[in-house]
Design a protein around this motif. Structure first.
Motif, short mmCIF file in Angstrom:
data_model
loop_
_atom_site.label_atom_id
_atom_site.label_comp_id
_atom_site.label_asym_id
_atom_site.label_seq_id
_atom_site.Cartn_x
_atom_site.Cartn_y
_atom_site.Cartn_z
N TYR A 22 94.74 38.58 -4.34
CA TYR A 22 94.77 37.96 -3.00
C TYR A 22 96.21 37.76 -2.54
N ILE A 23 97.04 37.24 -3.44
CA ILE A 23 98.44 36.99 -3.08
C ILE A 23 99.15 38.30 -2.76
N LYS A 24 98.88 39.32 -3.56
CA LYS A 24 99.50 40.63 -3.34
C LYS A 24 99.11 41.18 -1.97
N GLU A 25 97.86 40.99 -1.61
CA GLU A 25 97.33 41.52 -0.35
C GLU A 25 97.76 40.68 0.87
N ASN A 26 97.83 39.35 0.70
CA ASN A 26 98.03 38.45 1.84
C ASN A 26 99.36 37.70 1.86
N ASN A 27 100.11 37.79 0.78
CA ASN A 27 101.41 37.13 0.67
C ASN A 27 101.36 35.61 0.76
N HIS A 28 100.23 35.03 0.39
CA HIS A 28 100.11 33.57 0.29
C HIS A 28 98.89 33.23 -0.54
N LEU A 29 98.83 31.97 -0.98
CA LEU A 29 97.72 31.52 -1.80
C LEU A 29 96.41 31.48 -1.01
N PRO A 30 95.29 31.72 -1.68
CA PRO A 30 94.00 31.56 -1.00
C PRO A 30 93.83 30.12 -0.51
N ASP A 31 93.22 29.98 0.64
CA ASP A 31 92.91 28.68 1.25
C ASP A 31 94.13 27.92 1.74
N ILE A 32 95.30 28.53 1.67
CA ILE A 32 96.52 27.93 2.20
C ILE A 32 96.95 28.80 3.39
N PRO A 33 97.26 28.19 4.52
CA PRO A 33 97.64 29.02 5.68
C PRO A 33 98.94 29.78 5.42
N SER A 34 99.01 30.95 6.01
CA SER A 34 100.22 31.76 5.90
C SER A 34 101.33 31.13 6.75
N GLU A 35 102.53 31.57 6.50
CA GLU A 35 103.67 31.09 7.29
C GLU A 35 103.45 31.38 8.77
N ALA A 36 102.95 32.56 9.07
CA ALA A 36 102.70 32.95 10.46
C ALA A 36 101.67 32.02 11.11
N GLU A 37 100.61 31.70 10.38
CA GLU A 37 99.57 30.80 10.91
C GLU A 37 100.15 29.41 11.18
N VAL A 38 100.99 28.94 10.27
CA VAL A 38 101.59 27.62 10.45
C VAL A 38 102.51 27.61 11.67
N LYS A 39 103.31 28.68 11.81
CA LYS A 39 104.22 28.77 12.97
C LYS A 39 103.43 28.84 14.28
N GLU A 40 102.33 29.59 14.27
CA GLU A 40 101.54 29.79 15.48
C GLU A 40 100.68 28.58 15.83
#
Length: 74
Positions: free
Chosen positions: A11-29
């Motif tokens: 999951y981390i390899k595919e999404n660059n963040h932990l499961p169930d934790i928002p990505s940096e982009a999601e947090v910024k948006e």
């Protein structure tokens, strides 16, 4: 339900963040609620603790097998 470490790694390899934790982009948006994020981080701490417990059990099992092998070779 605890994911396997292989699933988490994938999951981390595919999404660059932990499961169930928002990505940096999601947090910024969208921003992030402090209470919600704290809850998710506590969940991750609990998961890490469970992984450590599993690893400790496996290490103990392997040590016991090693001791048995050493004793049988004497």
């Amino acid at each position: 339900n605890l994911r396997s470490l292989k699933e988490v790694k994938s999951y981390i390899k595919e999404n660059n963040h932990l499961p169930d934790i928002p990505s940096e982009a999601e947090v910024k948006e969208d921003g992030v609620g402090l209470g919600e994020l704290t809850t998710k981080l506590l969940q991750k701490i609990e998961e890490l603790t469970l992984y450590v417990i599993q690893q400790e059990e496996k290490i103990e099992e392997l040590n016991n097998k090693l001791s048995d092998l050493e004793n049988s070779n004497r």
